[in-house]
Write an enzyme that holds these catalytic residues in place. Structure first.
Site, PDB file in Angstrom:
ATOM      1  N   VAL A  11       0.822  -1.212   0.000  1.00  0.00           N
ATOM      2  CA  VAL A  11       0.000   0.000   0.000  1.00  0.00           C
ATOM      3  C   VAL A  11       0.858   1.265   0.000  1.00  0.00           C
ATOM      4  CG1 VAL A  11      -1.645   1.339   1.392  1.00  0.00           C
ATOM      5  CG2 VAL A  11      -2.013  -1.099   1.032  1.00  0.00           C
ATOM      6  N   PHE A 150      -8.190   0.703  -1.156  1.00  0.00           N
ATOM      7  CA  PHE A 150      -8.963  -0.392  -1.759  1.00  0.00           C
ATOM      8  C   PHE A 150      -8.217  -1.095  -2.880  1.00  0.00           C
ATOM      9  CE2 PHE A 150     -12.075   2.488   0.098  1.00  0.00           C
ATOM     10  CZ  PHE A 150     -12.880   1.619   0.813  1.00  0.00           C
ATOM     11  N   LEU A 151      -6.910  -0.814  -3.021  1.00  0.00           N
ATOM     12  CA  LEU A 151      -6.189  -1.407  -4.163  1.00  0.00           C
ATOM     13  C   LEU A 151      -6.189  -2.931  -4.101  1.00  0.00           C
ATOM     14  CD1 LEU A 151      -3.254  -2.613  -3.125  1.00  0.00           C
ATOM     15  CD2 LEU A 151      -2.644  -0.208  -3.112  1.00  0.00           C
ATOM     16  N   GLU A 153      -3.875  -6.174  -4.962  1.00  0.00           N
ATOM     17  CA  GLU A 153      -2.533  -6.611  -5.349  1.00  0.00           C
ATOM     18  C   GLU A 153      -2.628  -7.231  -6.734  1.00  0.00           C
ATOM     19  OE1 GLU A 153      -0.632  -9.087  -2.370  1.00  0.00           O
ATOM     20  OE2 GLU A 153      -1.047  -7.589  -0.840  1.00  0.00           O
ATOM     21  N   LYS A 205     -14.223   0.297   4.791  1.00  0.00           N
ATOM     22  CA  LYS A 205     -13.183  -0.614   4.288  1.00  0.00           C
ATOM     23  C   LYS A 205     -13.476  -2.069   4.689  1.00  0.00           C
ATOM     24  CE  LYS A 205      -9.517  -2.511   2.855  1.00  0.00           C
ATOM     25  NZ  LYS A 205      -9.193  -2.719   1.451  1.00  0.00           N
ATOM     26  N   ASN A 209     -14.554  -5.415   2.190  1.00  0.00           N
ATOM     27  CA  ASN A 209     -13.852  -6.703   2.129  1.00  0.00           C
ATOM     28  C   ASN A 209     -14.734  -7.847   2.618  1.00  0.00           C
ATOM     29  OD1 ASN A 209     -11.607  -5.731   0.946  1.00  0.00           O
ATOM     30  ND2 ASN A 209     -10.252  -5.949   2.702  1.00  0.00           N
ATOM     31  N   LEU A 251     -17.761 -14.152  -7.856  1.00  0.00           N
ATOM     32  CA  LEU A 251     -18.699 -15.273  -7.744  1.00  0.00           C
ATOM     33  C   LEU A 251     -18.010 -16.585  -8.099  1.00  0.00           C
ATOM     34  CD1 LEU A 251     -22.042 -13.914  -9.321  1.00  0.00           C
ATOM     35  CD2 LEU A 251     -21.447 -14.123  -6.905  1.00  0.00           C
ATOM     36  N   ALA A 253     -16.331 -19.968  -7.460  1.00  0.00           N
ATOM     37  CA  ALA A 253     -16.051 -20.995  -6.453  1.00  0.00           C
ATOM     38  C   ALA A 253     -14.617 -21.455  -6.664  1.00  0.00           C
ATOM     39  CB  ALA A 253     -17.007 -22.167  -6.634  1.00  0.00           C
ATOM     40  N   CYS A 261      -5.391  -9.588   3.360  1.00  0.00           N
ATOM     41  CA  CYS A 261      -6.512  -8.710   3.734  1.00  0.00           C
ATOM     42  C   CYS A 261      -7.788  -9.455   4.140  1.00  0.00           C
ATOM     43  CB  CYS A 261      -6.821  -7.736   2.603  1.00  0.00           C
ATOM     44  SG  CYS A 261      -5.482  -6.556   2.345  1.00  0.00           S
TER      45      CYS A 261
HETATM   46  N1  LIG Z   1      -1.860  -5.409   0.581  1.00  0.00           N
HETATM   47  C1  LIG Z   1      -3.049  -5.046   0.143  1.00  0.00           C
HETATM   48  O1  LIG Z   1      -3.530  -5.528  -0.891  1.00  0.00           O
HETATM   49  C2  LIG Z   1      -3.860  -4.030   0.893  1.00  0.00           C
HETATM   50  C3  LIG Z   1      -4.953  -3.419   0.262  1.00  0.00           C
HETATM   51  C4  LIG Z   1      -5.694  -2.485   0.970  1.00  0.00           C
HETATM   52  C5  LIG Z   1      -5.379  -2.197   2.286  1.00  0.00           C
HETATM   53  N2  LIG Z   1      -4.335  -2.828   2.883  1.00  0.00           N
HETATM   54  C6  LIG Z   1      -4.013  -2.473   4.272  1.00  0.00           C
HETATM   55  O2  LIG Z   1      -2.912  -1.555   4.249  1.00  0.00           O
HETATM   56  C7  LIG Z   1      -2.044  -1.796   5.353  1.00  0.00           C
HETATM   57  C8  LIG Z   1      -0.656  -2.103   4.851  1.00  0.00           C
HETATM   58  O3  LIG Z   1      -0.684  -3.295   4.112  1.00  0.00           O
HETATM   59  P1  LIG Z   1       0.558  -3.799   3.251  1.00  0.00           P
HETATM   60  O4  LIG Z   1       0.147  -5.062   2.605  1.00  0.00           O
HETATM   61  O5  LIG Z   1       1.074  -2.676   2.434  1.00  0.00           O
HETATM   62  O6  LIG Z   1       1.595  -4.083   4.453  1.00  0.00           O
HETATM   63  P2  LIG Z   1       3.070  -4.662   4.357  1.00  0.00           P
HETATM   64  O7  LIG Z   1       3.190  -5.619   5.471  1.00  0.00           O
HETATM   65  O8  LIG Z   1       3.383  -5.100   2.960  1.00  0.00           O
HETATM   66  O9  LIG Z   1       3.998  -3.381   4.647  1.00  0.00           O
HETATM   67  C9  LIG Z   1       4.008  -2.668   5.843  1.00  0.00           C
HETATM   68  C10 LIG Z   1       5.335  -1.905   5.912  1.00  0.00           C
HETATM   69  O10 LIG Z   1       5.280  -0.993   7.027  1.00  0.00           O
HETATM   70  C11 LIG Z   1       6.559  -0.948   7.628  1.00  0.00           C
HETATM   71  N3  LIG Z   1       6.439  -0.384   8.985  1.00  0.00           N
HETATM   72  C12 LIG Z   1       5.915  -0.965  10.097  1.00  0.00           C
HETATM   73  N4  LIG Z   1       5.966  -0.088  11.129  1.00  0.00           N
HETATM   74  C13 LIG Z   1       6.515   1.053  10.671  1.00  0.00           C
HETATM   75  C14 LIG Z   1       6.817   2.324  11.249  1.00  0.00           C
HETATM   76  N5  LIG Z   1       6.537   2.599  12.522  1.00  0.00           N
HETATM   77  N6  LIG Z   1       7.388   3.258  10.474  1.00  0.00           N
HETATM   78  C15 LIG Z   1       7.697   3.003   9.181  1.00  0.00           C
HETATM   79  N7  LIG Z   1       7.418   1.833   8.574  1.00  0.00           N
HETATM   80  C16 LIG Z   1       6.831   0.861   9.307  1.00  0.00           C
HETATM   81  C17 LIG Z   1       7.043  -2.376   7.557  1.00  0.00           C
HETATM   82  O11 LIG Z   1       8.443  -2.475   7.700  1.00  0.00           O
HETATM   83  C18 LIG Z   1       6.561  -2.797   6.149  1.00  0.00           C
HETATM   84  O12 LIG Z   1       7.528  -2.527   5.160  1.00  0.00           O
HETATM   85  C19 LIG Z   1      -2.699  -2.912   6.165  1.00  0.00           C
HETATM   86  O13 LIG Z   1      -3.514  -2.348   7.146  1.00  0.00           O
HETATM   87  C20 LIG Z   1      -3.550  -3.632   5.131  1.00  0.00           C
HETATM   88  O14 LIG Z   1      -4.650  -4.286   5.707  1.00  0.00           O
HETATM   89  C21 LIG Z   1      -3.562  -3.719   2.216  1.00  0.00           C
END
Ligand SMILES: NC(=O)c1ccc[n+]([C@@H]2O[C@H](COP(=O)([O-])OP(=O)(O)OC[C@H]3O[C@@H](n4cnc5c(N)ncnc54)[C@H](O)[C@@H]3O)[C@@H](O)[C@H]2O)c1
Length: 433
Positions: A11, A150-151, A153, A205, A209, A251, A253, A261
């Site tokens: 994100v 909402f991206l 991956e 959010k 999901n 949809l 299966a 997430c």
């Molecule tokens: N991955 C997805 O598809 C997606 C989509 C929408 C929302 N989200 C949400 O977004 C958030 C992040 O997800 P992600 O998949 O990008 O996480 P991730 O685990 O890939 O990355 C998190 C990063 O934050 C860093 N970090 C942790 N504490 C820190 C701090 N205090 N200062 C600086 N950096 C710090 C970590 O080292 C890590 O690199 C989550 O809450 C997730 O639920 C994720």
């Protein structure tokens, strides 16, 4: 506009590089020094289509920088996005430690009015906690807003550039002005900003999901009924999806949902509801159905081999939790592998992008192969768990010639049962006669 992004995961990096590409001056910060070092040399720490080029272009133009020091990123920034992880705690609640640590570091680093925005997925009420933590250390005025991400991956760069909607939770009109300005380039042709209060944004959010995951679990449960009565879930999916009130997305299966997430967000919303004595029975059922579904492929393999996999070699095609990503967090493939190994099987595996992550987690307990056919060589069965494009149309004659016995388990219903059976394979799908 100067923007700080805290956290350089899926994100944070997409957000940082995305805003830089729209002309903003962005500094991304992460506590992981190795990651920051790699980013500075142009290496992207995970696979996400289009992201490498986006980062390269914007670092070259000096609109995108990376640091390990929050103070360096936040100084002079009008917005500080929090995009750190919110993993599940053992009780299912979202672990907010990373978010609150990031908030504190931002608070200490403020140099003037800044809008502190949670992009991480956080339980309702987190905005208030962030405000308290910042207030305790801040020497400058600030506002707290919620802008959940909402991206998807695998398509994250496109999602950033052309979001279906941008949800903004704000209590302060100044914060809204700043966020509108940040997103101006992105919503130029169509204002997709949905402005609401912070608590509603936080829940939007999770609600999104949970709804998507519930659709999948609904179809997965239905597919089990189809198997009992000789109906075809694929025909049913198309028949249902043609109704515009239902729509044809989410949809399918299959082998169950995974990823970083859906599973954790469902658990977290259930946990929040329990804390308020509210029953979210539908979401709880979606979680339970998914736990069952993730075991289904393994159960089918075991049933075919009469419960004994000693001396059997099973090939797993697709290890990431979905195609176009290398993310293996809560991937259904991990459940299938564990089940089959417990029953005595040797596992070979192939995935176009996720093998380094699988190797880091499973070591040498599975044999990782350079391509799908090498993984299938000498196998008693191939199990497709993740439907990467390159796995959707295997050369059936070649596949049959390398396998020990021609048995296919199609965990995503991507192959034609008729074609595969005509080529001499035993075929098992999900919810298909
Ligand atoms: N991955 C997805 O598809 C997606 C989509 C929408 C929302 N989200 C949400 O977004 C958030 C992040 O997800 P992600 O998949 O990008 O996480 P991730 O685990 O890939 O990355 C998190 C990063 O934050 C860093 N970090 C942790 N504490 C820190 C701090 N205090 N200062 C600086 N950096 C710090 C970590 O080292 C890590 O690199 C989550 O809450 C997730 O639920 C994720």
């Amino acid at each position: 506009m100067r923007i700080a992004v805290v956290g350089t995961g899926y994100v944070g990096l997409v957000t940082g590089a995305g805003f830089a590409d729209f002309g903003h001056d962005v500094t991304c910060v992460d506590i992981d020094e190795t990651r920051v070092q790699k980013l500075r040399t142009g290496e992207v720490p995970f696979y996400e289509p289009g992201l490498h080029d986006l980062i390269k272009r914007n670092t070259t133009l000096e609109r995108l920088r990376f640091t390990t020091k929050t103070a360096e990123a936040v100084a002079g920034a009008q917005i500080a996005f929090i995009a750190v992880g919110t993993p599940s705690s053992p009780d299912g609640s979202a672990n907010l430690q990373y978010v609150l640590d990031a908030a504190k570091a931002i608070g200490e680093a403020l140099t003037g009015f800044t809008v502190i925005v949670t992009k991480s997925t956080v339980p309702v009420g987190t905005g208030d906690k962030v405000r308290e933590v910042v207030k305790a250390v801040a020497k400058h005025p600030f506002a707290v807003a919620s802008n959940p991400e909402f991206l998807k991956e695998g398509d994250a760069v496109n999602d950033f550039r052309k979001p279906a909607r941008i949800v903004v939770g704000v209590d302060d009109p100044k914060a809204l002005d700043v966020l509108r300005e940040a997103y101006r380039g992105i919503v130029r042709t169509n204002d997709r900003l949905h402005v609401m209060d912070v608590r509603s944004a936080e829940i939007t959010k999770y609600a999104s999901n949970c709804m998507l995951a519930t659709r999948i679990s609904f179809m997965n449960e239905l597919s089990r009924l189809c198997e009992m009565v000789g109906a075809d879930i694929e025909a049913i999916r198309k028949g249902m999806g043609a109704d515009p009130r239902i729509g044809n997305k989410f949809l399918f299966a299959g082998a169950g949902f995974g990823g970083s997430c859906f599973p954790k967000d469902l658990r977290a919303l259930v946990n929040t509801a329990q804390g308020h004595d509210v029953a979210l029975g539908v979401v709880e059922a979606a979680v339970r159905a998914n736990e069952r579904q993730k075991k289904l492929l393994g159960e089918k393999v075991l049933a075919h081999f009469h419960g004994n996999l000693n001396g059997k070699r099973i090939a797993i095609w697709g290890l990431a939790f979905k195609p176009e990503t290398d993310d293996i967090r809560e991937s259904p493939a991990l459940v299938t592998i564990e089940q089959l190994q417990k029953a005595g099987a040797t596992i070979s595996g192939y995935d176009p992008e996720a093998m380094p992550n699988i190797k880091a987690q499973l070591g040498t307990t599975i044999e990782l192969c350079k391509d799908a056919y090498t993984a299938a060589s000498g196998a008693d069965a191939v199990v497709l768990v993740t439907e990467w494009h390159e796995l959707r149309n295997p050369e059936l004659n070649r596949l049959k010639s390398v396998m020990k016995s021609p048995v296919l388990f199609d965990g995503r219903n991507v192959w034609s049962p008729e074609e595969v059976r005509a080529a001499g394979f035993t075929y098992y799908g999900i919810g298909r006669p």
